[in-house]
Design an enzyme around this catalytic site. Sequence first.
Site, PDB file in Angstrom:
ATOM      1  N   LYS A  73       0.813  -1.232   0.000  1.00 33.07           N
ATOM      2  CA  LYS A  73       0.000   0.000   0.000  1.00 33.07           C
ATOM      3  C   LYS A  73       0.843   1.278   0.000  1.00 33.07           C
ATOM      4  O   LYS A  73       0.437   2.290  -0.548  1.00 33.07           O
ATOM      5  CB  LYS A  73      -0.956   0.010   1.203  1.00 33.07           C
ATOM      6  CG  LYS A  73      -2.147  -0.936   1.035  1.00 33.07           C
ATOM      7  CD  LYS A  73      -3.165  -0.717   2.139  1.00 33.07           C
ATOM      8  CE  LYS A  73      -4.312  -1.692   2.005  1.00 33.07           C
ATOM      9  NZ  LYS A  73      -5.385  -1.452   2.990  1.00 33.07           N
ATOM     10  N   ASP A 110     -10.030   3.312   1.631  1.00 29.87           N
ATOM     11  CA  ASP A 110     -10.175   2.742   2.982  1.00 29.87           C
ATOM     12  C   ASP A 110     -10.918   3.702   3.929  1.00 29.87           C
ATOM     13  O   ASP A 110     -11.666   3.261   4.795  1.00 29.87           O
ATOM     14  CB  ASP A 110      -8.794   2.408   3.578  1.00 29.87           C
ATOM     15  CG  ASP A 110      -8.225   1.110   3.010  1.00 29.87           C
ATOM     16  OD1 ASP A 110      -9.006   0.253   2.560  1.00 29.87           O
ATOM     17  OD2 ASP A 110      -6.986   0.957   3.016  1.00 29.87           O
TER      18      ASP A 110
END
Length: 304
Positions: A73, A110
């Site tokens: 990420k 997210d």
Amino acid sequence: MAQAISAHTALAGVLGDPVRHSLSPAMHNAALAGLGLDWVYLGLPTPASVLAGVVEAMGALNCRGLNVTIPHKQTVAALCSELSPLARRLGAVNTLVPLPAGGWLGTNTDVEGFLAPLRYGDAAPADGWRGRGAVVLGCGGSARAVVAGLVDLGCDPISVAGRRAEATATFVAACAAWAPALKPLAWEDLAAALPEAALVVNTTPVGMAAAGDGEAARRCPLSPEQLDALPAGSTLYDLIYTPRPTALLRAAAARGLPCIDGLEMLVQQGAASLRLWTGLETVPVAAMREAAIAALKAGDPGAD
Ligand SMILES: NC(=O)c1ccc[n+]([C@@H]2O[C@H](COP(=O)([O-])OP(=O)(O)OC[C@H]3O[C@@H](n4cnc5c(N)ncnc54)[C@H](OP(=O)(O)O)[C@@H]3O)[C@@H](O)[C@H]2O)c1
């Protein structure tokens, strides 16, 4: 009905290492079938040594969109032609969107996923979260998205509790530009902060079921005394969704406290990615949720 795979079928998928337990393929393929799109979404196991090559090749193959999970990420950001302001702020990318001129836009869904059950779920207070205290357990990758979400909600004060003072201080410093009031909290001092917490979010992996380790799933990040220190009505949000419920949420429910597990965050971050890839405002979230739950029941402990 799922489309038959043909020479016209387009590709989407998730890059990570490992991705074998990911629920994203089940979730996204259910949505693609519901939308009648001739795409297939695959789990693409991607060791760090080949990440750059895979990202470039996926662009060349006209891939429609990618999710990015552990451990890429942060590192994938450097491989993007553009970053959204949110991805830049968090230093983390979980979604790659192909750019018309080639290359990838890196963004992060997210935060949107984390916020969905706090905004619209049963635990959402009628008058919102503004001015309510929040405590975040853990200061790793997902904690940044959580703190960004809590800032968005107007939670105040927000504290982050870490087991290592140096890591907690580094985390708070990294968030300082956009979360200036964030306070570091030593794990030993949690009992003092919990009575002010309208919301506690567990971002540690404590309590996550690991294949072949039943003991791990019985662990709880808060002691009974710490749980007893919470005010009536305090909401417990555990990012973990294996097992459902976790030991933390079982203990909280036994005290009559509202609980949220991590499955809805997973579903909603996926739905947000799919909206970006398709340009559609509405995607079949219920089908994604059902597919994720069915895959969880059918398979090993998941991870995303
Ligand atoms: N529902 C979702 O969509 C979603 C999304 C992302 C993540 N998650 C889940 O969230 C969890 C964390 O993921 P992450 O990517 O943030 O992991 P991470 O980057 O490894 O961070 C984990 C944090 O927890 C702390 N920690 C670990 N063990 C601990 C313990 N025994 N006591 C206290 N603190 C401890 C770590 O501290 P140290 O640095 O000292 O180890 C670190 O601060 C995982 O279970 C993951 O599956 C769920």
